[in-house]
Design an enzyme around this catalytic site. Structure first.
Site, mmCIF file in Angstrom:
data_model
loop_
_atom_site.group_PDB
_atom_site.id
_atom_site.type_symbol
_atom_site.label_atom_id
_atom_site.label_comp_id
_atom_site.label_asym_id
_atom_site.label_seq_id
_atom_site.Cartn_x
_atom_site.Cartn_y
_atom_site.Cartn_z
ATOM 1 N N SER A 23 -11.003 19.937 48.764
ATOM 2 C CA SER A 23 -12.175 19.995 47.901
ATOM 3 C C SER A 23 -11.755 20.197 46.443
ATOM 4 O O SER A 23 -10.730 20.825 46.169
ATOM 5 C CB SER A 23 -13.060 21.160 48.344
ATOM 6 N N PRO A 24 -12.541 19.682 45.488
ATOM 7 C CA PRO A 24 -12.235 19.944 44.077
ATOM 8 C C PRO A 24 -12.275 21.440 43.778
ATOM 9 O O PRO A 24 -13.193 22.143 44.194
ATOM 10 C CB PRO A 24 -13.360 19.210 43.333
ATOM 11 N N CYS A 26 -11.607 23.941 40.388
ATOM 12 C CA CYS A 26 -11.244 24.086 38.979
ATOM 13 C C CYS A 26 -10.120 25.095 38.825
ATOM 14 O O CYS A 26 -10.140 26.172 39.429
ATOM 15 C CB CYS A 26 -12.460 24.514 38.169
ATOM 16 N N ALA A 62 -12.868 19.095 38.743
ATOM 17 C CA ALA A 62 -13.778 18.343 37.883
ATOM 18 C C ALA A 62 -13.045 17.909 36.618
ATOM 19 O O ALA A 62 -12.454 18.724 35.910
ATOM 20 C CB ALA A 62 -14.977 19.216 37.511
ATOM 21 N N TYR A 189 -24.429 21.515 37.442
ATOM 22 C CA TYR A 189 -23.922 20.795 36.287
ATOM 23 C C TYR A 189 -24.886 19.662 35.919
ATOM 24 O O TYR A 189 -25.960 19.546 36.501
ATOM 25 C CB TYR A 189 -22.486 20.348 36.559
ATOM 26 N N LEU A 308 -16.738 27.820 53.338
ATOM 27 C CA LEU A 308 -16.263 28.874 54.239
ATOM 28 C C LEU A 308 -15.817 28.339 55.585
ATOM 29 O O LEU A 308 -15.982 28.985 56.615
ATOM 30 C CB LEU A 308 -17.346 29.952 54.405
ATOM 31 N N ARG A 331 -10.694 27.303 49.559
ATOM 32 C CA ARG A 331 -9.966 28.574 49.443
ATOM 33 C C ARG A 331 -8.924 28.741 50.543
ATOM 34 O O ARG A 331 -7.861 29.336 50.310
ATOM 35 C CB ARG A 331 -10.960 29.736 49.461
#
Length: 366
Positions: A23-24, A26, A62, A189, A308, A331
């Site tokens: 997953s992206p 940042c 992003a 966003y 999660l 994560r």
């Protein structure tokens, strides 16, 4: 391997060797020493480690389509050639060293009213003032996200400019060698700001009813689809729920996904939340998979799920039960950049390990 997670998936002409993806995330690590928005050695290590660790698809963080679209002054971009060149060496590393034939895509983004904020580990919060390298943010209107400075409302001409910036960024992404691109229409966003009735209070053609509020997202889809190769898949990340009364819900997200599929989107990356600070998210393992499952079931478009999902068993269940076509890991991948190599072993199979790491493969000892 009999695992559903570790079966290939074809998106247009792009073959992903399995359904476990990155997953992206940042990193807020484009420091001034490398140039504004240019990815660094940190990004090479961060993304490269996932390729070595067996991910089949890696999405970058992003990447802003213009300078005003960065979340923070330390965000990555893809709005100039120096930035594109910075991504090229990372793409080359992923393609060369990916344990599962890793593919890499970039997430095209504009932060809108959530731009020009301090990065999480800066020790500060809120909007970055101009004296510290900040800028004026923009949005559908002048309403501020809680704790941030009020944005300027985009004019019709400026909206057209944003659409053009997404298209130009997509061209740079293709030229740099990315295998796919994802449009960021989630997490509060800019595109999500236009979608959400909790944020978009415009009374022109870009606001009002659901069709008008979705217009910018779909215009960006059209613009990007028109400049990338027909063979390249296009992904769209959405927030399937605002988790707040009067906001976007699952039914609205199904309608958006169905329309996006008809405009050339190949997979919807289903997340949620981010539009407003008063959201109430019932977070827990797999709390978002139901959204991906409903969109997949009611529209027929392929979906990815996130949120999660930390274990191989959870990811396997999501794919095997038809809740999603793939699982984006975030994560859990930071905790273990070789998550996919271990997951394959736990699910009764084995991925090809990088030769430099072969002696550690579980068929020898884990």
């Amino acid at each position: 391997m009999s695992s559903a997670l570790f079966t290939p998936l074809d998106l247009r002409s792009l073959r992903l060797e399995h359904r476990g993806w990155v997953s992206p995330m940042c990193q807020y690590s484009c420091g001034p020493e490398t140039g504004e928005g240019v990815p660094t050695d940190w990004h090479l290590m961060h993304l490269g480690s996932f390729a070595v660790g067996g991910a089949a698809l890696i999405l970058t963080e992003a990447a802003a389509v213009n300078a005003a679209g960065r979340i923070s002054p330390r965000d990555a971009g893809i709005y100039n050639e120096d930035q594109a060149a910075g991504w090229e060496r990372i793409i080359a590393f992923v393609h060369r060293h990916g344990a599962a034939g890793a593919k890499i895509g970039t997430q095209l983004a504009h932060a809108g009213r959530k731009a020009s904020t301090y990065w999480p580990f800066s020790g500060k919060q809120g909007t970055v003032p101009a004296a510290d390298g900040g800028w004026n943010s923009v949005g559908p209107g002048t309403g501020a996200f809680d704790g941030f400075a009020a944005p300027s409302a985009l004019t019709t001409e400026e909206i057209d400019g944003v659409i053009a910036d997404f298209a130009a960024a997509a061209v740079r992404a293709v030229d740099a060698g990315f295998d796919t691109v994802e449009i960021h229409g989630a997490h509060g966003y800019l595109l999500h700001q236009f979608q959400s009735p909790l944020v978009n209070d415009r009374t022109d053609d870009w606001g009002g009813d659901e069709t008008a509020r979705n217009r910018l997202t779909l215009a960006v889809v059209d613009a990007v689809r028109s400049v990338i190769p027909e063979s390249m898949p296009l992904l769209l990340r959405i927030s399937a729920s605002d988790w707040a009364e009067g906001g976007i819900d699952a039914a609205a997200s199904v309608r958006l996904a169905r329309t996006a599929a008809g405009r050339g989107v190949d997979l919807v990356d289903v997340s949620s939340g981010g539009a407003v600070a008063h959201q109430k998210i019932p977070a827990g393992p797999g709390y978002q998979t139901g959204f991906a499952a409903r969109i997949r079931r009611e529209t027929g478009i392929r979906t990815g799920t996130v949120g999660l999902l930390t274990s191989a068993g959870q990811a396997e269940h999501a794919v095997a039960t038809g809740q999603a076509d793939g699982v984006f890991i975030a994560r859990a991948a930071l905790r273990n950049p070789h998550w996919w190599l271990r997951a394959a072993y736990e699910l009764g199979g084995d991925l090809a390990w990088p030769p430099q790491y072969e002696r550690a493969a579980p068929r020898h000892s884990f």
